[in-house]
Design a protein around this motif. Structure first.
Motif, mmCIF file in Angstrom:
data_model
loop_
_atom_site.group_PDB
_atom_site.id
_atom_site.type_symbol
_atom_site.label_atom_id
_atom_site.label_comp_id
_atom_site.label_asym_id
_atom_site.label_seq_id
_atom_site.Cartn_x
_atom_site.Cartn_y
_atom_site.Cartn_z
ATOM 1 N N ALA A 1 33.591 9.908 89.038
ATOM 2 C CA ALA A 1 33.609 10.992 89.745
ATOM 3 C C ALA A 1 32.561 10.707 90.825
ATOM 4 C CB ALA A 1 33.404 12.385 89.003
ATOM 5 N N THR A 2 31.542 9.812 90.889
ATOM 6 C CA THR A 2 30.503 9.682 91.872
ATOM 7 C C THR A 2 31.096 9.632 93.544
ATOM 8 O OG1 THR A 2 30.330 7.450 91.225
ATOM 9 C CG2 THR A 2 28.892 8.631 90.157
ATOM 10 N N HIS A 3 32.381 8.906 93.348
ATOM 11 C CA HIS A 3 32.968 8.830 94.551
ATOM 12 C C HIS A 3 33.603 10.012 95.151
ATOM 13 C CE1 HIS A 3 36.051 8.944 91.479
ATOM 14 N NE2 HIS A 3 37.280 8.481 92.493
ATOM 15 N N ALA A 4 33.683 10.987 94.374
ATOM 16 C CA ALA A 4 34.370 12.198 94.864
ATOM 17 C C ALA A 4 33.619 12.920 96.004
ATOM 18 C CB ALA A 4 34.975 13.292 93.748
ATOM 19 N N PRO A 5 32.264 13.269 95.796
ATOM 20 C CA PRO A 5 31.298 13.702 96.848
ATOM 21 C C PRO A 5 31.277 12.687 98.081
ATOM 22 C CG PRO A 5 30.192 13.725 94.811
ATOM 23 C CD PRO A 5 31.515 12.904 94.596
ATOM 24 N N HIS A 6 31.654 11.433 97.884
ATOM 25 C CA HIS A 6 31.736 10.417 98.988
ATOM 26 C C HIS A 6 33.043 10.912 99.724
ATOM 27 C CE1 HIS A 6 29.395 7.407 96.373
ATOM 28 N NE2 HIS A 6 28.552 8.441 96.627
ATOM 29 N N ALA A 7 33.909 11.053 99.140
ATOM 30 C CA ALA A 7 35.181 11.201 99.927
ATOM 31 C C ALA A 7 34.993 12.692 100.640
ATOM 32 C CB ALA A 7 36.354 11.471 98.847
ATOM 33 N N THR A 8 34.629 13.626 100.018
ATOM 34 C CA THR A 8 34.406 14.898 100.699
ATOM 35 C C THR A 8 33.435 14.696 101.912
ATOM 36 O OG1 THR A 8 34.647 16.353 98.745
ATOM 37 C CG2 THR A 8 33.394 17.129 100.510
ATOM 38 N N GLY A 9 32.449 13.960 101.796
ATOM 39 C CA GLY A 9 31.356 13.500 102.944
ATOM 40 C C GLY A 9 32.173 13.067 103.896
ATOM 41 N N LEU A 10 32.760 11.976 103.699
ATOM 42 C CA LEU A 10 33.520 11.329 104.758
ATOM 43 C C LEU A 10 34.420 12.070 105.532
ATOM 44 C CD1 LEU A 10 34.604 7.589 104.994
ATOM 45 C CD2 LEU A 10 36.530 9.358 105.240
ATOM 46 N N ALA A 11 35.255 13.157 104.466
ATOM 47 C CA ALA A 11 36.203 13.928 105.362
ATOM 48 C C ALA A 11 35.380 14.950 105.918
ATOM 49 C CB ALA A 11 36.924 14.468 104.389
ATOM 50 N N MET A 12 34.337 15.376 105.675
ATOM 51 C CA MET A 12 33.353 16.351 106.663
ATOM 52 C C MET A 12 33.070 15.891 107.763
ATOM 53 S SD MET A 12 31.179 18.151 103.578
ATOM 54 C CE MET A 12 30.105 18.766 104.601
#
Ligand SMILES: Cc1ncc(C[n+]2csc(CCOP(=O)(O)OP(=O)(O)O)c2C)c(N)n1
Ligand SMILES: [Mg+2]
Length: 355
Positions: free
Chosen positions: A128-139
């Protein structure tokens, strides 16, 4: 062709199943099948190559092709995919070179492909460490008015990690264009789903984040595609994130290093083999006369060509230098890493001397 899924009501319950007609032409349907079938072939070849020593370990997608391919093909070219170690077939369906994807399982410190060019983040092993990365990229995309969407795969086990919660909560607060696709394959290594969550569905959590939630049959490629496509379209139009739970099953052991006979029965696996996503989709295409034997033979031949290329490339690959593993952890090596590297150097020199 029809997709079926269940939406989570804003008050937290599951609605009745709904059917949605898909706008896919026969060529697109055949291509979905082709990608799943090729994905299965490269998956089998990766297992074989691991047994022959060309890969260190491999995490199979067998049984999860519909979930991975159905979700991935719903992305547009400029969108981003954030996969896990389980998602080789999804990344392959996105068009990344299979030999490059397998660098992770060769033990390379490098992710193998160019994430910026492929619009695919490295396959992550830390859950799950990549899930905040996905959110960050989307933000960031939203702030820049860049109309792209991020899709992140998570396992059922990864969905129990704090990082998943943080990523989903932030995504909802900031209405980030990100789609969370949880492949509930019933196990986190040996831990069955009912030992790691008490609720009846992961999708239900969406109500708690204030985002749409969807429960879909993860072994039905059309339903996964339809649900993901709808979530991507909504995200791109400014409608924020979606949590999709695709219910599926991991047919192979957790990885080639796992002994699954210790925690599950052959009877259970056979029951899921009977719901094989590839066979099921093929039956549907045959019923509607969309495929013939000549087409299937072409797909088989393409699979054999790719499998042969995998074998040649992986057996022909130079051995990595294990000393390199300390080089790219921090910009400046910590004293502990330095000590470990020195110890390894000593060990390797001793082995070289005795050879
Ligand atoms: C942060 C973190 N904790 C523990 C592990 C060890 N680990 C590797 S895979 C795995 C199970 C993950 O299960 P799930 O998310 O359901 O994915 P699946 O393997 O079933 O696709 C665990 C606990 C890890 N890689 N990262
Ligand atoms: Mg799992």
């Amino acid at each position: 062709m029809t997709a079926v899924w269940r939406d989570v009501a804003p008050d937290g319950g599951l609605r009745e199943p709904c059917s949605y007609e898909l706008e896919l032409d026969p060529a697109q349907l055949r291509d979905l099948y082709r990608l799943m079938a090729l994905g299965r072939r490269v998956d089998r070849q990766a297992i074989n190559l691991t047994r022959q020593g060309a890969l260190g370990v491999y995490a199979s997608s067998l049984g999860q092709e519909a979930a991975q391919v159905g979700a991935t093909v719903a992305l547009e070219q400029d969108d981003w995919l954030f996969p896990t170690y389980r998602d080789t077939v999804g990344v392959f369906a996105r068009g990344v070179d299979i030999v490059e994807i397998l660098a992770l399982f060769q033990g390379s410190w490098h992710c193998g492909f160019d994430p910026l060019r492929c619009r695919v983040a490295p396959l992550t092993t830390p859950l799950a460490t990549h899930a905040p990365h996905a959110t960050g990229l989307a933000m960031a995309a939203r702030l820049r008015h860049d109309p792209i969407v991020a899709l992140t795969f998570l396992g059922d086990g990864a969905a129990s990690e704090g990082d998943s919660h943080e990523a989903m909560n932030m995504a909802a607060v900031f209405q980030a264009p990100v789609v969370f696709v949880v492949q509930n394959n019933h196990y986190a290594i040996s831990v069955p789903i009912d030992l790691q969550m008490h609720a009846s569905s992961i999708a239900l959590r969406a109500a708690g984040y204030g985002m749409p939630g969807v429960l879909v049959d993860g072994n039905d490629v059309l339903s996964v595609y339809g649900a993901t496509r709808a979530a991507i379209d909504r995200a791109r139009a400014g409608g924020g994130p979606t949590l999709i739970e695709a219910v599926t099953y991991r047919i192979e052991p957790h990885t080639t290093a796992d002994d699954d006979t210790r925690y599950r029965s052959a009877v259970e696996i056979d029951a899921w083999r009977a719901r094989d996503p590839l066979e099921r989709f093929l039956a549907l295409l045959r019923e509607s006369d969309m495929v013939d034997d000549a087409f299937l033979a072409t797909v088989d031949a393409e699979g054999e060509t790719i499998a042969a290329r995998m074998r040649d490339a992986l057996f022909g690959a130079p051995d990595g230098d294990p000393r390199e593993m300390f080089d790219h952890v921090y910009a400046a090596k910590t004293s502990q890493l330095q000590a470990q590297q020195t110890a390894l150097d000593r060990e390797l020199s001793a082995t070289e001397e005795t050879e």
